[in-house]
Write a protein that holds these residues in place. Structure first.
Motif, PDB file in Angstrom:
ATOM      1  N   ALA A 159      -3.333   1.370   3.453  1.00  0.00           N
ATOM      2  CA  ALA A 159      -2.975   0.095   4.082  1.00  0.00           C
ATOM      3  C   ALA A 159      -4.073  -0.380   5.017  1.00  0.00           C
ATOM      4  O   ALA A 159      -4.458  -1.564   4.996  1.00  0.00           O
ATOM      5  CB  ALA A 159      -1.666   0.244   4.851  1.00  0.00           C
ATOM      6  N   TRP A 160      -4.608   0.524   5.836  1.00  0.00           N
ATOM      7  CA  TRP A 160      -5.650   0.144   6.787  1.00  0.00           C
ATOM      8  C   TRP A 160      -6.909  -0.322   6.061  1.00  0.00           C
ATOM      9  O   TRP A 160      -7.541  -1.311   6.452  1.00  0.00           O
ATOM     10  CB  TRP A 160      -5.952   1.296   7.735  1.00  0.00           C
ATOM     11  N   ASN A 161      -7.267   0.355   4.993  1.00  0.00           N
ATOM     12  CA  ASN A 161      -8.444  -0.055   4.221  1.00  0.00           C
ATOM     13  C   ASN A 161      -8.233  -1.435   3.592  1.00  0.00           C
ATOM     14  O   ASN A 161      -9.143  -2.280   3.580  1.00  0.00           O
ATOM     15  CB  ASN A 161      -8.757   0.983   3.141  1.00  0.00           C
ATOM     16  N   LEU A 176       2.742 -11.364   8.152  1.00  0.00           N
ATOM     17  CA  LEU A 176       3.530 -10.290   8.773  1.00  0.00           C
ATOM     18  C   LEU A 176       3.190  -8.971   8.104  1.00  0.00           C
ATOM     19  O   LEU A 176       2.922  -8.933   6.895  1.00  0.00           O
ATOM     20  CB  LEU A 176       5.028 -10.598   8.645  1.00  0.00           C
ATOM     21  N   ILE A 177       3.219  -7.888   8.897  1.00  0.00           N
ATOM     22  CA  ILE A 177       2.946  -6.542   8.382  1.00  0.00           C
ATOM     23  C   ILE A 177       4.180  -5.676   8.626  1.00  0.00           C
ATOM     24  O   ILE A 177       4.713  -5.627   9.733  1.00  0.00           O
ATOM     25  CB  ILE A 177       1.717  -5.921   9.060  1.00  0.00           C
ATOM     26  N   LEU A 178       4.609  -5.001   7.567  1.00  0.00           N
ATOM     27  CA  LEU A 178       5.766  -4.103   7.617  1.00  0.00           C
ATOM     28  C   LEU A 178       5.282  -2.705   7.266  1.00  0.00           C
ATOM     29  O   LEU A 178       4.639  -2.510   6.234  1.00  0.00           O
ATOM     30  CB  LEU A 178       6.820  -4.568   6.606  1.00  0.00           C
ATOM     31  N   THR A 179       5.553  -1.722   8.131  1.00  0.00           N
ATOM     32  CA  THR A 179       5.048  -0.376   7.852  1.00  0.00           C
ATOM     33  C   THR A 179       6.102   0.700   8.040  1.00  0.00           C
ATOM     34  O   THR A 179       6.912   0.649   8.969  1.00  0.00           O
ATOM     35  CB  THR A 179       3.828  -0.044   8.736  1.00  0.00           C
ATOM     36  N   ASP A 180       6.093   1.654   7.125  1.00  0.00           N
ATOM     37  CA  ASP A 180       6.875   2.877   7.266  1.00  0.00           C
ATOM     38  C   ASP A 180       6.269   3.705   8.401  1.00  0.00           C
ATOM     39  O   ASP A 180       5.146   3.444   8.851  1.00  0.00           O
ATOM     40  CB  ASP A 180       6.829   3.645   5.943  1.00  0.00           C
ATOM     41  N   VAL A 181       6.988   4.712   8.863  1.00  0.00           N
ATOM     42  CA  VAL A 181       6.446   5.627   9.880  1.00  0.00           C
ATOM     43  C   VAL A 181       5.827   6.848   9.218  1.00  0.00           C
ATOM     44  O   VAL A 181       4.666   7.178   9.446  1.00  0.00           O
ATOM     45  CB  VAL A 181       7.545   6.053  10.876  1.00  0.00           C
ATOM     46  N   ALA A 219       0.860  -1.185   0.000  1.00  0.00           N
ATOM     47  CA  ALA A 219       0.000   0.000   0.000  1.00  0.00           C
ATOM     48  C   ALA A 219       0.895   1.232   0.000  1.00  0.00           C
ATOM     49  O   ALA A 219       2.034   1.189   0.485  1.00  0.00           O
ATOM     50  CB  ALA A 219      -0.905  -0.002   1.228  1.00  0.00           C
ATOM     51  N   ASN A 220       0.376   2.333  -0.539  1.00  0.00           N
ATOM     52  CA  ASN A 220       1.180   3.541  -0.720  1.00  0.00           C
ATOM     53  C   ASN A 220       1.132   4.505   0.462  1.00  0.00           C
ATOM     54  O   ASN A 220       1.879   5.482   0.481  1.00  0.00           O
ATOM     55  CB  ASN A 220       0.737   4.287  -1.981  1.00  0.00           C
TER      56      ASN A 220
END
Length: 323
Positions: free
Chosen positions: A219-221, A243-248, A213-214
């Motif tokens: 991402a949440w949707n 697993l979920i990887l997320t930017d800040v 997701a951008n």
């Protein structure tokens, strides 16, 4: 300028909560458009603002890199941001921003600094495609000021990749750890096109399927859609993603809010969340701990990232900060 530098240094040490602090600056008047565009960079990435020191030219540098300087024992490249963005500016740059992110330092030559703006992440939007293309992909997000000016937030990962790190070469990924848990699907969110490509290549080398997701809101949707699909098929969400990887830093919803939402939703129980950010200071890692992140990885080291992913997929990890 001394008081302004002190202000930047003090705010750089602040640990914000779900809000963004931007240092606004200008590259000067563009000779083609006659405008003086407003740019922004996260204050957490700014070490200081200073007069331009003597720059030593170095061979085989990209066209936008003016050379190197020695700053308190660190040898750092100096990037002319106007050249990098392809702008023709009337006057030469007057000052330099010293930045630190992705565990590296760079100097940015600019025309002037404006102010520090504090705003909610939901007021930061994904840029129109036309604007992103016009600026060579260097704009990762935009926001509108009260006086109707548009602030363009720079994709610092792109600047770093194009001037200091050549992540396009295959050897950059040679030491990526092979997947220890086969057939896993990784969901990741990052607003930087450069970062998404880097992450995708890392996961491809590991042999994982991945979905992206951008930004945090997108991402949440998407995650909610996956959870609803899991409910319909009477399967756990962990059978769809592992697993979920997320930017800040992401427009519309940052990684802290996204992680908090995931951890508050029981449908995602047992799925580790790793924060992956160029903001590597302890204060940011503590914020990750506070919202429930299972791990926090500074950008961008594909080998380290692959090792942390493997560790979390194997369940050989306690919550961030309790190791």
């Amino acid at each position: 300028m001394t008081n302004f530098i002190k202000s930047v240094d003090e705010r750089t040490n602040l640990a914000g909560t779900n809000r963004l602090e931007l240092l606004l600056f200008s590259l000067g008047e563009d000779m083609q458009t006659g405008r003086e565009e407003v740019f922004g960079i996260n204050v957490f990435k700014v070490r200081e603002v200073m007069s331009i020191p003597e720059i030593t030219q170095a061979p085989d540098m990209p066209a936008s890199v003016e050379g190197m300087i020695s700053l308190r024992g660190h040898l750092i490249p100096v990037v002319n941001l106007a050249k990098f963005c392809g702008l023709q500016i009337k006057e030469p740059p007057k000052i330099m921003i010293v930045t630190e992110y992705n565990n590296m330092m760079q100097g940015y030559l600019i025309d002037s600094v404006d102010t520090i703006l504090r705003l909610d992440w939901n007021k930061v939007k994904t840029p129109p495609e036309m604007l992103s293309e016009q600026m060579g992909g260097v704009v990762t997000a935009v926001t509108e000021l009260e006086d109707n000016r548009i602030v363009m937030i720079m994709d610092v990962e792109k600047v770093l990749a194009d001037t200091a790190q050549d992540t396009s070469k295959e050897q950059w990924f040679n030491d990526v750890a092979a997947a220890e848990k086969r057939e896993a699907t990784i969901f990741f969110a990052d607003d930087s096109l450069v970062a998404r490509k880097q992450i995708s290549r890392t996961l491809d080398h590991m042999g994982f399927t991945h979905v992206s997701a951008n930004n945090g809101l997108e991402a949440w949707n998407k995650l909610k859609d996956i959870a609803q699909r899991a409910e319909v098929t009477q399967k756990p969400v962990s059978s769809f993603i592992q697993l979920i990887l997320t930017d800040v830093e992401m427009p519309e919803m940052d990684g802290f809010v996204l992680t908090k939402k995931i951890k508050a939703d029981s449908r995602f129980d047992g799925i580790p969340v790793i924060m992956h950010s160029s903001l590597s200071a302890d204060s940011n890692q503590n914020l990750g701990k506070n919202v429930g992140a299972d791990d926090y990885v500074p950008k961008f080291d594909p080998t380290h990232l692959s090792e942390v992913i493997n560790k979390n997929l194997e369940g050989d990890v306690k919550q961030l900060g309790n190791k």
